[in-house]
Design a protein around this motif. Structure first.
Motif, PDB file in Angstrom:
ATOM      1  N   THR A  22       0.827  -1.205   0.000  1.00 52.92           N
ATOM      2  CA  THR A  22       0.000   0.000   0.000  1.00 52.92           C
ATOM      3  C   THR A  22       0.860   1.255   0.000  1.00 52.92           C
ATOM      4  O   THR A  22       0.615   2.205  -0.755  1.00 52.92           O
ATOM      5  CB  THR A  22      -0.939   0.008   1.222  1.00 52.92           C
ATOM      6  OG1 THR A  22      -1.799  -1.133   1.155  1.00 52.92           O
ATOM      7  CG2 THR A  22      -1.773   1.273   1.278  1.00 52.92           C
ATOM      8  N   LEU A  23       1.889   1.272   0.835  1.00 61.41           N
ATOM      9  CA  LEU A  23       2.722   2.463   0.982  1.00 61.41           C
ATOM     10  C   LEU A  23       3.630   2.677  -0.227  1.00 61.41           C
ATOM     11  O   LEU A  23       3.843   3.812  -0.658  1.00 61.41           O
ATOM     12  CB  LEU A  23       3.564   2.356   2.245  1.00 61.41           C
ATOM     13  CG  LEU A  23       2.788   2.265   3.567  1.00 61.41           C
ATOM     14  CD1 LEU A  23       3.749   2.048   4.726  1.00 61.41           C
ATOM     15  CD2 LEU A  23       1.939   3.505   3.783  1.00 61.41           C
ATOM     16  N   ALA A  24       4.183   1.586  -0.759  1.00 63.15           N
ATOM     17  CA  ALA A  24       5.162   1.711  -1.838  1.00 63.15           C
ATOM     18  C   ALA A  24       4.559   2.347  -3.083  1.00 63.15           C
ATOM     19  O   ALA A  24       5.270   2.986  -3.869  1.00 63.15           O
ATOM     20  CB  ALA A  24       5.741   0.339  -2.177  1.00 63.15           C
ATOM     21  N   ALA A  25       3.247   2.193  -3.266  1.00 63.34           N
ATOM     22  CA  ALA A  25       2.609   2.704  -4.478  1.00 63.34           C
ATOM     23  C   ALA A  25       2.136   4.140  -4.343  1.00 63.34           C
ATOM     24  O   ALA A  25       1.637   4.718  -5.312  1.00 63.34           O
ATOM     25  CB  ALA A  25       1.420   1.805  -4.839  1.00 63.34           C
ATOM     26  N   HIS A  26       2.298   4.751  -3.156  1.00 66.19           N
ATOM     27  CA  HIS A  26       1.739   6.086  -2.938  1.00 66.19           C
ATOM     28  C   HIS A  26       2.848   7.138  -2.985  1.00 66.19           C
ATOM     29  O   HIS A  26       3.834   7.045  -2.256  1.00 66.19           O
ATOM     30  CB  HIS A  26       1.035   6.140  -1.584  1.00 66.19           C
ATOM     31  CG  HIS A  26       0.100   7.291  -1.456  1.00 66.19           C
ATOM     32  ND1 HIS A  26       0.524   8.596  -1.329  1.00 66.19           N
ATOM     33  CD2 HIS A  26      -1.254   7.345  -1.453  1.00 66.19           C
ATOM     34  CE1 HIS A  26      -0.517   9.394  -1.239  1.00 66.19           C
ATOM     35  NE2 HIS A  26      -1.614   8.671  -1.310  1.00 66.19           N
ATOM     36  N   PRO A  27       2.679   8.177  -3.798  1.00 67.19           N
ATOM     37  CA  PRO A  27       3.734   9.186  -3.933  1.00 67.19           C
ATOM     38  C   PRO A  27       3.852  10.113  -2.723  1.00 67.19           C
ATOM     39  O   PRO A  27       4.861  10.805  -2.578  1.00 67.19           O
ATOM     40  CB  PRO A  27       3.301   9.973  -5.176  1.00 67.19           C
ATOM     41  CG  PRO A  27       1.812   9.828  -5.221  1.00 67.19           C
ATOM     42  CD  PRO A  27       1.544   8.436  -4.716  1.00 67.19           C
ATOM     43  N   GLY A  28       2.852  10.123  -1.846  1.00 70.30           N
ATOM     44  CA  GLY A  28       2.881  11.033  -0.716  1.00 70.30           C
ATOM     45  C   GLY A  28       3.614  10.509   0.503  1.00 70.30           C
ATOM     46  O   GLY A  28       3.785  11.240   1.482  1.00 70.30           O
ATOM     47  N   VAL A  29       4.035   9.249   0.454  1.00 70.46           N
ATOM     48  CA  VAL A  29       4.772   8.659   1.579  1.00 70.46           C
ATOM     49  C   VAL A  29       5.996   7.926   1.041  1.00 70.46           C
ATOM     50  O   VAL A  29       6.044   7.529  -0.128  1.00 70.46           O
ATOM     51  CB  VAL A  29       3.896   7.685   2.400  1.00 70.46           C
ATOM     52  CG1 VAL A  29       2.714   8.402   3.039  1.00 70.46           C
ATOM     53  CG2 VAL A  29       3.418   6.517   1.542  1.00 70.46           C
ATOM     54  N   ARG A  30       6.974   7.750   1.916  1.00 71.79           N
ATOM     55  CA  ARG A  30       8.173   7.004   1.523  1.00 71.79           C
ATOM     56  C   ARG A  30       8.691   6.237   2.732  1.00 71.79           C
ATOM     57  O   ARG A  30       8.843   6.805   3.814  1.00 71.79           O
ATOM     58  CB  ARG A  30       9.247   7.967   0.996  1.00 71.79           C
ATOM     59  CG  ARG A  30      10.541   7.274   0.559  1.00 71.79           C
ATOM     60  CD  ARG A  30      11.355   8.215  -0.320  1.00 71.79           C
ATOM     61  NE  ARG A  30      11.736   9.430   0.384  1.00 71.79           N
ATOM     62  CZ  ARG A  30      12.885   9.560   1.059  1.00 71.79           C
ATOM     63  NH1 ARG A  30      13.743   8.547   1.131  1.00 71.79           N
ATOM     64  NH2 ARG A  30      13.185  10.698   1.656  1.00 71.79           N
ATOM     65  N   VAL A  31       8.933   4.951   2.546  1.00 73.95           N
ATOM     66  CA  VAL A  31       9.530   4.139   3.600  1.00 73.95           C
ATOM     67  C   VAL A  31      11.037   4.353   3.558  1.00 73.95           C
ATOM     68  O   VAL A  31      11.690   4.042   2.553  1.00 73.95           O
ATOM     69  CB  VAL A  31       9.191   2.643   3.433  1.00 73.95           C
ATOM     70  CG1 VAL A  31       9.873   1.821   4.531  1.00 73.95           C
ATOM     71  CG2 VAL A  31       7.682   2.425   3.487  1.00 73.95           C
ATOM     72  N   THR A  32      11.586   4.893   4.631  1.00 73.95           N
ATOM     73  CA  THR A  32      13.008   5.221   4.653  1.00 73.95           C
ATOM     74  C   THR A  32      13.838   4.222   5.446  1.00 73.95           C
ATOM     75  O   THR A  32      15.051   4.131   5.244  1.00 73.95           O
ATOM     76  CB  THR A  32      13.218   6.614   5.264  1.00 73.95           C
ATOM     77  OG1 THR A  32      12.600   6.657   6.561  1.00 73.95           O
ATOM     78  CG2 THR A  32      12.608   7.690   4.379  1.00 73.95           C
ATOM     79  N   ALA A  33      13.199   3.479   6.366  1.00 77.41           N
ATOM     80  CA  ALA A  33      13.955   2.539   7.200  1.00 77.41           C
ATOM     81  C   ALA A  33      13.041   1.398   7.639  1.00 77.41           C
ATOM     82  O   ALA A  33      11.835   1.594   7.824  1.00 77.41           O
ATOM     83  CB  ALA A  33      14.532   3.244   8.424  1.00 77.41           C
ATOM     84  N   VAL A  34      13.640   0.217   7.809  1.00 75.86           N
ATOM     85  CA  VAL A  34      12.911  -0.950   8.308  1.00 75.86           C
ATOM     86  C   VAL A  34      13.771  -1.652   9.347  1.00 75.86           C
ATOM     87  O   VAL A  34      15.003  -1.624   9.289  1.00 75.86           O
ATOM     88  CB  VAL A  34      12.546  -1.931   7.169  1.00 75.86           C
ATOM     89  CG1 VAL A  34      11.602  -1.276   6.170  1.00 75.86           C
ATOM     90  CG2 VAL A  34      13.792  -2.434   6.454  1.00 75.86           C
ATOM     91  N   ALA A  35      13.089  -2.283  10.322  1.00 81.16           N
ATOM     92  CA  ALA A  35      13.806  -2.993  11.384  1.00 81.16           C
ATOM     93  C   ALA A  35      13.008  -4.215  11.802  1.00 81.16           C
ATOM     94  O   ALA A  35      11.773  -4.207  11.794  1.00 81.16           O
ATOM     95  CB  ALA A  35      14.036  -2.082  12.586  1.00 81.16           C
ATOM     96  N   ASP A  36      13.724  -5.255  12.185  1.00 84.12           N
ATOM     97  CA  ASP A  36      13.087  -6.494  12.631  1.00 84.12           C
ATOM     98  C   ASP A  36      14.069  -7.233  13.528  1.00 84.12           C
ATOM     99  O   ASP A  36      15.294  -7.052  13.402  1.00 84.12           O
ATOM    100  CB  ASP A  36      12.712  -7.363  11.419  1.00 84.12           C
ATOM    101  CG  ASP A  36      11.796  -8.517  11.779  1.00 84.12           C
ATOM    102  OD1 ASP A  36      10.568  -8.320  11.791  1.00 84.12           O
ATOM    103  OD2 ASP A  36      12.311  -9.622  12.063  1.00 84.12           O
ATOM    104  N   LEU A  37      13.558  -8.067  14.419  1.00 82.58           N
ATOM    105  CA  LEU A  37      14.448  -8.884  15.242  1.00 82.58           C
ATOM    106  C   LEU A  37      15.304  -9.802  14.389  1.00 82.58           C
ATOM    107  O   LEU A  37      16.420 -10.156  14.761  1.00 82.58           O
ATOM    108  CB  LEU A  37      13.619  -9.703  16.239  1.00 82.58           C
ATOM    109  CG  LEU A  37      12.916  -8.908  17.355  1.00 82.58           C
ATOM    110  CD1 LEU A  37      12.080  -9.838  18.213  1.00 82.58           C
ATOM    111  CD2 LEU A  37      13.934  -8.154  18.198  1.00 82.58           C
TER     112      LEU A  37
END
Length: 371
Positions: A22-37
């Motif tokens: 959902t987020l990757a396709a929207h020009p108004g938001v950008r995922v800049t970082a991800v974290a997981d155990l």
């Protein structure tokens, strides 16, 4: 349109895939970082998101290029991650529930108020055309003044399909805490906040048998009640009879029905964004299905976060923390009422979120050339 709203995701399990799409396709938001155990999982996910990097949880919470932390961890970690984000001055949006317990949820909201940050929380399914069309029907007088409602969630238990169902039957589990957020959030949208509750609960058996996966045939202990019923008293005067159960094989009941002075409304599953909304009015001979009149069309998980990211300063998001806190107290009070055998008045309240105008999928997804 300005710079994209920058999001950091903590927790990269199964549900994160839908959010990322959902987020990757929207020009108004950008995922800049991800974290997981699982650091390797974080690296793999970052490689799928242009411009995103894999970092540790602490680094993500402090990162200057993260505006909002998307908290997709297990419920037991929701409060800790939210408090960490708030401590670094960040907004936070999480999967349901807001926290594993009502006191922990209170702590999150108190910290956010003190820091001047904003909290959002799923479920966002209630922003789809199903629930929002039902709300539109109520708000425009389609059934007259609402008098009472019923809400029913009955399944035989998740151990039939889940290979590791243990957590559903330990403290913090059970049908109310698992599925209640969908139903109670929907009821607040439809009928407004709850002022008091009366609850009752029980369990069918003290053990469950795992039905699938490598542990199939093993028994697990049941430490919580697996059938919770209650009555919710809404501020506007309507009463809701709520049933959540892991003790029934099936049900033909409509997930939610709202009955008013001049009509009745059948509301679709609040765990879905869409579904038929049916109405029966005084003098009619049969139910009729209403066309979609409100809500995000073809909604997907993550639309609540997009809505959250575009909420104006000082405004409460539709999928907001104050609503999630109120829902948390409703569930906690129902369980306490069941255990103590008394009616409980709530200490929190919330506004009904703003209704969602009918919004085409291309528009909420931010595709160029749409209106």
């Amino acid at each position: 349109m300005g710079e994209p709203h920058r999001i950091g995701i903590v927790g990269l399990g199964v549900i994160s895939r839908v959010y990322r799409d959902t987020l990757a396709a929207h020009p108004g938001v950008r995922v800049t970082a991800v974290a997981d155990l699982d650091a390797a999982r974080a690296v793999a996910v970052a490689a799928e998101l242009p411009g995103a990097r894999a970092v540790g949880v602490g680094e993500l919470l402090a990162a200057p290029d993260v505006d909002t932390v998307l908290n997709l961890t297990v419920p037991a970690a929701h409060a800790d991650i939210a408090l960490g984000a708030i401590a670094h001055g960040k907004d936070v949006y999480g999967e349901k529930p807001l926290a594993a317990t009502f006191p922990a949820a209170q702590g999150v909201m108190e910290a956010a108020t003190a820091a001047g940050t904003t909290v959002g929380c799923a479920p966002d399914t209630v922003l789809g055309t199903g629930l929002q069309t039902a709300r539109w029907a109520i708000d425009t007088g389609g059934i007259g003044r609402p008098q009472f409602a019923t809400a029913v969630m009955i399944t035989p238990g998740h151990e039939r399909w889940h290979p590791h169902p243990d957590f559903y039957y330990t403290a913090g589990g059970g049908p109310l805490l698992d599925m209640g957020p969908y139903y109670i959030t929907a009821l607040v949208h439809l009928l407004g906040p709850v002022t008091a509750v009366i609850g009752a609960a029980g369990r069918l058996r003290d053990e469950r048998v795992i039905g699938s996966g490598p542990r199939a045939g093993r028994t697990i202990p049941v430490e919580v009640d697996t059938h919770v019923s209650g009555v919710l008293e809404h501020a506007g005067g309507a009463l809701t009879t709520l049933t959540t159960s892991f003790d029934g094989l099936a049900t033909a009941a409509t997930p939610i029905e709202v009955h008013g002075e001049t009509g009745s409304l059948a509301v679709p599953d609040p765990n879905r964004f869409d579904g038929p909304v049916r109405i029966f009015t005084d003098g009619a001979r049969e139910w009729r299905t209403l066309p979609a009149a409100a809500g995000y069309a073809d909604g997907e998980r993550g639309v609540g976060l997009l809505d959250f990211a575009t909420t104006g300063p000082g405004e409460e998001p539709r999928a907001g923390g104050h609503l999630a806190l109120h829902v948390s107290e409703v569930m906690s009070a129902l369980l306490t009422s069941a255990a103590e055998g008394r009616r409980i008045r709530l200490t929190t309240t919330t506004r009904r979120p703003a209704p969602v105008p009918l919004t085409a999928a291309d528009r909420w997804r931010g595709r160029p050339g749409t209106s």
